[in-house]
Design a protein around this motif. Sequence first.
Motif, mmCIF file in Angstrom:
data_model
loop_
_atom_site.group_PDB
_atom_site.id
_atom_site.type_symbol
_atom_site.label_atom_id
_atom_site.label_comp_id
_atom_site.label_asym_id
_atom_site.label_seq_id
_atom_site.Cartn_x
_atom_site.Cartn_y
_atom_site.Cartn_z
ATOM 1 N N THR A 1 0.797 -1.230 0.000
ATOM 2 C CA THR A 1 0.000 0.000 0.000
ATOM 3 C C THR A 1 0.828 1.279 0.000
ATOM 4 N N ASP A 2 2.102 1.214 0.383
ATOM 5 C CA ASP A 2 2.928 2.431 0.425
ATOM 6 C C ASP A 2 3.014 3.064 -0.964
ATOM 7 N N THR A 3 2.982 4.385 -0.990
ATOM 8 C CA THR A 3 3.123 5.118 -2.253
ATOM 9 C C THR A 3 4.468 5.824 -2.346
ATOM 10 N N ALA A 4 5.262 5.757 -1.278
ATOM 11 C CA ALA A 4 6.577 6.397 -1.246
ATOM 12 C C ALA A 4 7.430 5.672 -0.210
ATOM 13 N N PRO A 5 8.750 5.858 -0.275
ATOM 14 C CA PRO A 5 9.623 5.220 0.719
ATOM 15 C C PRO A 5 9.335 5.720 2.133
ATOM 16 N N ARG A 6 9.578 4.839 3.100
ATOM 17 C CA ARG A 6 9.467 5.202 4.508
ATOM 18 C C ARG A 6 10.820 5.633 5.071
ATOM 19 N N ARG A 7 11.916 5.184 4.423
ATOM 20 C CA ARG A 7 13.258 5.512 4.906
ATOM 21 C C ARG A 7 14.268 5.197 3.804
ATOM 22 N N ALA A 8 15.467 5.770 3.966
ATOM 23 C CA ALA A 8 16.561 5.483 3.048
ATOM 24 C C ALA A 8 17.878 5.763 3.757
ATOM 25 N N VAL A 9 18.897 4.967 3.430
ATOM 26 C CA VAL A 9 20.221 5.168 4.016
ATOM 27 C C VAL A 9 21.277 5.037 2.918
ATOM 28 N N TYR B 1 24.244 -5.678 3.341
ATOM 29 C CA TYR B 1 25.633 -5.666 2.865
ATOM 30 C C TYR B 1 25.595 -5.331 1.368
ATOM 31 N N ALA B 2 26.121 -4.161 1.017
ATOM 32 C CA ALA B 2 26.032 -3.678 -0.361
ATOM 33 C C ALA B 2 27.296 -4.022 -1.147
ATOM 34 N N MET B 3 27.096 -4.459 -2.408
ATOM 35 C CA MET B 3 28.186 -4.722 -3.339
ATOM 36 C C MET B 3 28.377 -3.462 -4.194
ATOM 37 N N ASN B 4 29.508 -2.799 -4.035
ATOM 38 C CA ASN B 4 29.738 -1.499 -4.662
ATOM 39 C C ASN B 4 30.762 -1.636 -5.782
ATOM 40 N N LEU B 5 30.280 -1.567 -7.029
ATOM 41 C CA LEU B 5 31.099 -1.941 -8.176
ATOM 42 C C LEU B 5 32.267 -1.000 -8.442
ATOM 43 N N LEU B 6 32.080 0.297 -8.203
ATOM 44 C CA LEU B 6 33.132 1.250 -8.565
ATOM 45 C C LEU B 6 34.055 1.621 -7.412
ATOM 46 N N SER B 7 33.594 1.513 -6.191
ATOM 47 C CA SER B 7 34.508 1.721 -5.060
ATOM 48 C C SER B 7 35.184 0.412 -4.672
ATOM 49 N N HIS B 8 34.760 -0.686 -5.298
ATOM 50 C CA HIS B 8 35.355 -2.007 -5.063
ATOM 51 C C HIS B 8 35.291 -2.379 -3.573
ATOM 52 N N THR B 9 34.150 -2.090 -2.986
ATOM 53 C CA THR B 9 33.962 -2.368 -1.566
ATOM 54 C C THR B 9 32.680 -3.149 -1.331
ATOM 55 N N VAL B 10 32.650 -3.824 -0.201
ATOM 56 C CA VAL B 10 31.415 -4.376 0.359
ATOM 57 C C VAL B 10 31.182 -3.616 1.660
ATOM 58 N N THR B 11 29.995 -3.036 1.822
ATOM 59 C CA THR B 11 29.739 -2.221 2.998
ATOM 60 C C THR B 11 28.591 -2.775 3.822
ATOM 61 N N LYS B 12 28.766 -2.723 5.122
ATOM 62 C CA LYS B 12 27.740 -3.141 6.083
ATOM 63 C C LYS B 12 26.951 -1.908 6.504
ATOM 64 N N ILE B 13 25.632 -1.962 6.356
ATOM 65 C CA ILE B 13 24.790 -0.817 6.685
ATOM 66 C C ILE B 13 23.604 -1.267 7.528
ATOM 67 N N LYS B 14 22.965 -0.295 8.183
ATOM 68 C CA LYS B 14 21.813 -0.564 9.040
ATOM 69 C C LYS B 14 20.625 0.246 8.519
ATOM 70 N N PRO B 15 19.697 -0.384 7.808
ATOM 71 C CA PRO B 15 18.585 0.365 7.215
ATOM 72 C C PRO B 15 17.727 1.114 8.225
ATOM 73 N N TYR B 16 17.687 0.660 9.471
ATOM 74 C CA TYR B 16 16.831 1.302 10.472
ATOM 75 C C TYR B 16 17.612 2.152 11.469
ATOM 76 N N ASP B 17 18.884 2.399 11.154
ATOM 77 C CA ASP B 17 19.712 3.260 12.004
ATOM 78 C C ASP B 17 20.603 4.115 11.125
ATOM 79 N N ALA B 18 20.097 5.272 10.757
ATOM 80 C CA ALA B 18 20.842 6.168 9.867
ATOM 81 C C ALA B 18 22.062 6.777 10.554
ATOM 82 N N THR B 19 22.191 6.627 11.892
ATOM 83 C CA THR B 19 23.376 7.122 12.589
ATOM 84 C C THR B 19 24.531 6.133 12.507
ATOM 85 N N PHE B 20 24.249 4.918 12.034
ATOM 86 C CA PHE B 20 25.296 3.901 11.912
ATOM 87 C C PHE B 20 26.154 4.209 10.686
#
Length: 309
Positions: free
Chosen positions: A119-127, A147-166
């Motif tokens: 039912t959502d018509t827009a995002p609730r959050r983004a990081v 865990y994001a696969m980043n093709l041009l920075s050649h990195t794998v990054t760990k992120i927290k979708p519900y904690d934008a301060t992380f």
Amino acid sequence: MPKEILLLVEKCSHCFSYYDIESGTRTHSVQLPEFPHEFVVDAAQRYAYVGHYGVETSGHLGAGGTRIFQIDIAEKKLARTIDIAPFNRLHGMQMDDQDRLYALSEDRAQLVVLDHPATDTAPRRAVPTGGIKSHLFALTRDGQTAYAMNLLSHTVTKIKPYDATFAPVACAPGEKPEGYALSEDEKTLYITCRWSNTLCAIDTATMEVTQRAPSRDDATRLYLYRDGRLVVTNYGERSLSVVDPVTLKELAHIPMEARAIALSYHPTQPIAFVSQDNDKLGYFNMETLQFDRFIATQREPDVSRVVIL
């Protein structure tokens, strides 16, 4: 009588199709805008959510798409379109165990969340991912870590979708990390590095590489089978590799007539459905490690998923 159906995005035919698994016949297609790509299905198998990548490959220029296509699986139609602009070049798509939807904007390198995608018509959050050209991502079952696969920075990054301060925690395992598989206990992240021709195991707690092994040429995607084995699609040399999850050493090598684009598993039978770039889909037997049969598809079969209809 219910039938097993393979849902399949056919990227260069710009559609979402239904194939009868037993006969191999395409029974229906839902036409979509140009170059739909990754998709996921909710737990009830009511809706499929298809990301609009909008360009043919990661090497093609262009702004790409900003929409998510919500497909009513039983009705075999586009239920609605969710535009999440300015997030564009939507590629990686995942759902957690609460049916929350996650879409990765490759261009903006940001992970977008729809808490109630039906039912959502827009995002609730983004990081932010903390990388550049974020193409695919692994997600824990509870959705708390990605865990994001980043093709041009050649990195794998760990992120927290519900904690934008992380602050994203980066690992640099090799060049052009793309394929991924998260272990069943979620303690190990397996990845392919396409330009380094390596496979890596990353400790998800420390984000350090604990195991590294050479791969075949241009190992692109990586899939965890239910018995623990890993299956790697070797795009450069047109083959599959079956790999030991502990040592990352190759257990079997299966030459192919074409490049494997994507793969999905049957939920109960020992079958992997392998999409190929010669517009065929192979039924690969995980016990015999041979292809049992091939069926013809439309142009560029890609991501697939088995449902019962």
